[in-house]
Design a protein around this motif. Structure first.
Motif, PDB file in Angstrom:
ATOM      1  N   VAL A   1       0.824  -1.212   0.000  1.00  0.00           N
ATOM      2  CA  VAL A   1       0.000   0.000   0.000  1.00  0.00           C
ATOM      3  C   VAL A   1       0.864   1.270   0.000  1.00  0.00           C
ATOM      4  N   PRO A   2       1.891   1.363   0.870  1.00  0.00           N
ATOM      5  CA  PRO A   2       2.770   2.540   0.765  1.00  0.00           C
ATOM      6  C   PRO A   2       3.457   2.629  -0.608  1.00  0.00           C
ATOM      7  N   ALA A   3       3.811   1.484  -1.174  1.00  0.00           N
ATOM      8  CA  ALA A   3       4.443   1.487  -2.498  1.00  0.00           C
ATOM      9  C   ALA A   3       3.456   2.008  -3.549  1.00  0.00           C
ATOM     10  N   LEU A   4       2.189   1.635  -3.392  1.00  0.00           N
ATOM     11  CA  LEU A   4       1.161   2.095  -4.326  1.00  0.00           C
ATOM     12  C   LEU A   4       1.027   3.619  -4.246  1.00  0.00           C
ATOM     13  N   GLU A   5       1.088   4.127  -3.025  1.00  0.00           N
ATOM     14  CA  GLU A   5       0.984   5.579  -2.842  1.00  0.00           C
ATOM     15  C   GLU A   5       2.128   6.280  -3.596  1.00  0.00           C
ATOM     16  N   GLN A   6       3.312   5.725  -3.456  1.00  0.00           N
ATOM     17  CA  GLN A   6       4.488   6.303  -4.138  1.00  0.00           C
ATOM     18  C   GLN A   6       4.346   6.235  -5.652  1.00  0.00           C
TER      19      GLN A   6
END
Ligand SMILES: Cc1cc2nc3c(=O)[nH]c(=O)nc-3n(C[C@H](O)[C@H](O)[C@H](O)COP(=O)(O)OP(=O)(O)OC[C@H]3O[C@@H](n4cnc5c(N)ncnc54)[C@H](O)[C@@H]3O)c2cc1C
Ligand SMILES: Cc1cc2nc3c(=O)[nH]c(=O)nc-3n(C[C@H](O)[C@H](O)[C@H](O)COP(=O)(O)OP(=O)(O)OC[C@H]3O[C@@H](n4cnc5c(N)ncnc54)[C@H](O)[C@@H]3O)c2cc1C
Lengths: 313, 249
Positions: free
Chosen positions: A301-306
């Motif tokens: 999820v944090p990677a998706l945000e990035q």
């Protein structure tokens, strides 16, 4: 044939569910009238009058309709029913509450949550959490129908119906509205959002849902949840998507840490594109997902945000 | 205070049902049947009222085929006092169910009827509202909290935007939502005790109710199936695919 559609609103704005119910109502053939029952609802009535296919808007402006509780609203609908062949409402918590009450008072067997109009007396409706579709023909002279709004497009805003004020019906006086605790959010509503990101038990806490909030803000999405996430207290009840929660059909549905139980799928499997992020590659959610990512959500999820940031979102 | 709880026998929620190939319905042969989960919540609430000294008697009613007795036994094992089976081999639609329940209410004079908000087979979500209408009683649907305030019911409901609280006159009809309580499992001694609790057997005709169906089921079909998609290897690839599909960016 004349059909009465009961408007869904919050006294200030007309809910887009009504525009979809009007589309279903026009498929019955004949005239379509809309009833706006509420308090201080001039703007709502004006909006209803603009819906294509509507020829008349009835306005019952009275304190007893301010919260659209079932007993007074059903009494009002029954008092008007003599002039109508069909009474149609959205399958929202308001519609599901008053419509069966009105139907019983009219001695009519209601048809719940139709998804298609085959003929003025014949409808398709899902049963068994959407795992079967029933085609039913009503033999009642009058029809009382609730509509699953995700399957009908909204009526255009090109109409110009007349608006007529009507009096209130006798108040049955059986119940009293005390208070409401509504979830406040600047994001779109679940049932009208084009994109939804939902979290399940895998989210582990309410705090972790903020990870989904961030994605939702980037995408202009609504945030939903599985029953398990609501039961665990991560998010409020109105987030629940599923057979016994809200039925949604956005362009994009992203399921994060949700296993894909029958009851959850019932509420989202008509979404155009489904994405699943789950660390268990055997999770049933992958059987309905267009794009599955087997990964730990706390990394994905944090990677998706990035990644979304990289494409300018 | 007497409490009446209608309980329905339905396909267990874990079963993935199959539509019959001749499109006449759903194949229920050899399928596990259970009490409708919302009705377990209703029984639990009624039994808790009894344990709290507020209710004096809890009566479980089921309308359906002979095997619905098993559903009533489950309710008795959870703590209901006695049962009524209204036997019917025909389809009984919500309006007819509500009419039968109305007749039972008139005979038994309960102060409160607690139903499930919906049965997970037909998903009608109608019966409680219809019963309230026929009795001229208030209705507290989709309840997540039920309290008493003097001679009134203070009831919190799950609505689309959040929660709503209503004050209802008594007698009243309540329908349960998922968060009202967590139903107990019946203990072995209670399952044994339940076998001795009385169950009355009736028919719709005993209550003078015509159960002739108003809705003709023309056919039952499979919903469109989704095509299985692909697994992506990374978040980067996922975002690229979503852009390609035109759903983001
Ligand atoms: C009467 C009734 C009505 C119901 N109505 C509804 C309804 O309307 N809506 C609904 O949603 N459910 C409903 N349910 C409940 C349903 O049966 C399931 O129990 C529920 O949907 C499960 O929620 P979940 O997928 O979040 O939890 P689980 O099934 O526990 O799944 C959690 C998933 O998260 C994954 N996961 C865990 N940690 C991580 C991680 N770090 N990274 C990635 N993935 C992770 C796991 O692999 C697992 O697949 C109903 C049940 C009943 C009996
Ligand atoms: C022999 C038989 C054959 C049937 N065949 C068909 C069929 O072919 N197709 C079909 O669609 N349906 C069939 N039914 C189901 C029948 O139509 C439903 O019982 C009825 O329509 C109620 O709808 P619902 O369960 O969705 O009610 P809902 O309004 O969703 O139920 C809400 C609540 O009402 C109470 N309740 C509802 N029904 C009963 C009941 N029978 N006894 C006690 N409490 C109850 C429960 O508390 C329940 O939680 C059949 C039923 C029987 C007994």
């Amino acid at each position: 044939m004349t059909t009465l559609v009961i408007a869904e609103h919050n006294n200030q704005t007309l809910h887009d569910a009504t525009a979809k119910v009007v589309t279903a109502a026009t498929k019955l053939g004949g005239d379509v009238h809309v009833l706006v029952a509420g308090q201080g609802v001039d703007a709502v009535a004006a909006a209803a009058a603009k819906l294509a296919g509507v020829s008349k808007v009835l306005v019952a402006d009275d304190a007893q309709y301010a919260h659209r509780t079932a007993e007074p609203l059903a009494a009002l609908v029954v008092s008007l029913a003599g002039s109508y062949d069909a009474i149609v409402a959205a399958a929202t918590t308001v519609g599901k509450n008053f419509a069966p009450r009105a139907a019983a008072l009219l001695d009519v067997q209601q048809i719940s949550e139709i998804i298609e109009v085959d003929a003025p007396d014949t409808f398709k409706r899902p049963i068994y959490a959407g795992n079967a579709i029933q085609t039913v023909k009503s033999t009642d002279a009058k029809k009382v129908i609730t509509v699953r709004t995700t399957t009908f497009p909204a009526a255009a805003q090109t109409g110009s119906a007349s608006i007529e004020k009507i009096g209130a019906a006798a108040n049955p006086g059986l119940s009293e509205w005390v208070s409401e605790n509504l979830t406040k959010s600047d994001r779109p509503e679940l049932t009208s959002a084009k994109i939804i990101i939902s979290g399940g038990r895998g989210m582990q806490s309410g705090d972790n849902f903020h990870m989904l909030d961030k994605i939702a803000d980037k995408l202009g999405a609504a945030v939903g949840a599985s029953r398990a996430a609501v039961d665990a207290g991560f998010v409020p009840n109105d987030y629940q998507v599923g057979q016994t929660g809200k039925v949604v059909a956005p362009d994009l549905y992203i399921a994060v840490g949700i296993s894909g139980a029958i009851q959850h799928l019932a509420g989202m499997k008509d979404s155009k594109v489904i994405v699943a992020i789950n660390k268990d590659e055997e999770a049933p959610i992958f059987q309905v997902a267009d794009y599955g990512l087997v990964a730990d959500l706390f990394q994905a999820v944090p990677a998706l945000e990035q990644e979304l940031g990289k494409i300018g979102l | 205070m007497k409490v009446l709880v209608p309980v329905k026998r339905v396909v267990d929620y874990n079963v993935k049902i199959r539509v019959k190939s001749d499109q006449t319905g759903v194949d229920l042969a050899n399928v596990k049947m259970s009490m409708n989960p919302f009705d377990e919540i209703a029984i639990e609430e009624a039994v808790r009222l009894k344990e709290a000294g507020k209710a004096t008697e809890v009566i479980a009613v089921s309308i359906g085929v002979a095997q619905s007795t098993e559903t009533i036994r489950t309710a008795l094992a959870m703590g209901a006092d006695r049962g009524i089976l209204v036997k019917s081999d025909e389809t009984v639609e919500p309006l007819a169910v509500a009419k039968i329940l109305k007749a039972i209410v008139e005979a038994e004079k309960p102060d409160l009827v607690i139903l499930g908000k919906q049965a997970i087979d037909d998903d009608s979500n109608q019966t409680g509202q219809m019963l309230a209408a026929l009795l001229g009683w208030p209705q507290g649907t989709f309840a997540s909290k039920v309290e008493f305030e003097g001679d009134k019911l203070l009831l919190t409901r799950e609505i689309d935007g959040g929660l709503q609280t209503l004050k209802l006159n008594m007698p009243a009809v309540v329908t349960t939502d998922l968060r009202l309580n967590e139903p107990r499992y019946a203990s072995l001694p209670n399952i044994m005790k339940a076998k001795k609790k009385p169950i009355d057997e009736k028919t719709p005709a005993d209550y003078g109710v015509d159960v002739k169906a108003r809705l003709q089921v023309l056919k039952v079909t499979e919903p469109p199936q989704r095509q299985a998609g692909i697994k992506v290897e990374s978040v980067e690839q996922l975002v690229a695919k979503l852009k390609e599909a035109g759903v983001i960016g």
